[in-house]
Write a protein that holds these residues in place. Sequence first.
Motif, PDB file in Angstrom:
ATOM      1  N   VAL A  99     -69.150 -22.536  12.070  1.00 43.48           N
ATOM      2  CA  VAL A  99     -69.449 -22.382  13.494  1.00 43.48           C
ATOM      3  C   VAL A  99     -69.373 -23.752  14.139  1.00 43.48           C
ATOM      4  CG1 VAL A  99     -71.106 -21.499  15.188  1.00 43.48           C
ATOM      5  CG2 VAL A  99     -71.027 -20.498  12.890  1.00 43.48           C
ATOM      6  N   VAL A 325     -66.326 -19.554  16.198  1.00 37.28           N
ATOM      7  CA  VAL A 325     -66.370 -19.326  14.750  1.00 37.28           C
ATOM      8  C   VAL A 325     -64.967 -19.473  14.202  1.00 37.28           C
ATOM      9  CG1 VAL A 325     -66.789 -17.605  12.943  1.00 37.28           C
ATOM     10  CG2 VAL A 325     -68.346 -17.746  14.911  1.00 37.28           C
ATOM     11  N   ALA A 335     -72.105 -16.124  10.222  1.00 40.28           N
ATOM     12  CA  ALA A 335     -71.699 -16.843  11.429  1.00 40.28           C
ATOM     13  C   ALA A 335     -71.968 -16.004  12.668  1.00 40.28           C
ATOM     14  CB  ALA A 335     -70.223 -17.218  11.342  1.00 40.28           C
TER      15      ALA A 335
END
Length: 438
Positions: A99, A325, A335
Motif C-alpha cells: 500500500v 494498492v 491491503a
Amino acid sequence: MRSIRAGAVGAVTLSLALAASACGGGSSNGGGSNDSPKTLTYWASNQGASIAVDKKVLQPELDKFQKQSGIKVKLEVVPWSDLLNRILTATTSGQGPDVLNIGNTWSASLQATGALLPWDAKNFAKIGGKDRFVDAALGSTGAEGKDPAAVPLYSMAYALYYNKQIFADAGISKPPATWAELVTDGKKIQAKGKSALGAEGSNLSENIHHVFVFAKQHGAHFFTADGKADFTNDGVVTAVKQYVDLMAKDKVIPTGDAEYAQNQSVSDFAKGKQAMLLWQSAAANLKSQGMDASAYGIAPVPVQSGTPGTGTQVNSMVAGINLAVFKNSHNLDGATKFVKFMTSDEEQKILNTAYSSIPPVKAAQEDATFNSPSNAVLKDTLARSAAALPQVADESQFETAVGTAVKDLFADAAAGRAVTTASVKSALEKAQQQMPAK
C-alpha cells in the motif's frame, strides 16, 4: 497534492515505466495473492513537519490496525523529493510496497503503468462504497471513464495565509482579494521592512500548482481536449509570466526564494519574516514551528477580479493524497482491509486533524472538528473554486517539464535577467519538446 512537499519531483523517465509491464509487491507474474496474510508494507508520504512527526502520528494508528486485524504494517515515510522516483522504480522492478500514498495529481500517470489495483465497484464495496467520498476528491483518482487507480485519503486546498500584525503595522485592514491588491499590499509591507510573499521557486510541484491556477484564471489549458501538450498557447504564457513576475517585475517575492524547495517559505512565515504565504492546509505545519493560530488569518487565494468560483475564478488545484494498492501485493485482502481502516470515519477524523487537512470522506468532513474558520475557507474552496490538474497519462512529465521551466525563469529573475513574454514562451517550448510524441 500534499500538505508539505519537501522538494521537487524527480526526473525518472516516466515513459519507461509506462512501457513496462508493471508489477508491485514483489510478485514476478504481475498477479496478486494472499501468500503473506499477516504483514503489509506501507509507503506513507511526508505530510508532517518532519518524517519523525509522521511516524509519531501514524504508528499508533498502525498498531490499532494490527490489534484489530492481526496484520502488522511495516511503515516507511518517504520524502516527497524521492516518492515519485521510488514509485516508478517499483512499477518496473516489482519491488514495491503493498500500500502506498500517491499525490493525487499523479493518479492518471500511475494508472497508465498498470501497476495499481483498479478500484472498481466490487473493490469500493469492500470499503463501504464509492458514494462515501466527496466528488471533488474522486475527480483526482485517475483518468475519466476508467476505474479509479486509488482512493482519496487526505484532501487539501491552497489558501492565502497572512500575518495579522504585519498587516496591521502596514495599515492593511483586510487580505487581498485580487492579485493587483496583493501587489499593492506587498509594497506597503516592504516599506515597513518585511518580506511580502513567500514562494518555493525550485520546487517543481509547487510551481505547477500555482501556474495551473493562473492558467485557469486566464481561461487557458496545458493540454488539448485529446490530451496533447499545449504549453505555448497565449493564455499559458501569460499565466506563467504573471506568476514569475511576482518576483521579476512586482518584486513582492524575494529573489532568494528562487532557491527554496524545502518549505523554507513556510518557515519564513512561521518566524514572522514574511507577511503572506500561499500553501496547502498549513495549520499543522505552522503550529509545529511555533506559530500560534491567533497570529495569522486565512483567506481564499486571490483571483484576477471578482470572487472565487468556477471557470476563470478558480483559485486552487484540488490538492490531496490518495491511497493506492499495488495489484500484485502478496496480501491483497489485507491491503484492502487497511484501505478500509484508513478511510473509516474514525481514522479520517484522527489523521486529517493531525495534518490539518480535510477528510475526503463525507461523514468525517461533516464532523464538528472540521468546522473551524480556517477549515471553512479550505472546504469552501474545494467545493466551489478548485479544479483537478489534468488527469492524463503524461501528467507527471508535465509536472517535471513545466515545473523546471518555471524554476529556470525564477532563477533568471533572481539573477536580474529579464523575464519577457518571449523568454517565457521559449522556456515553455523547450518544456513541450520534452513531452512524449503523440
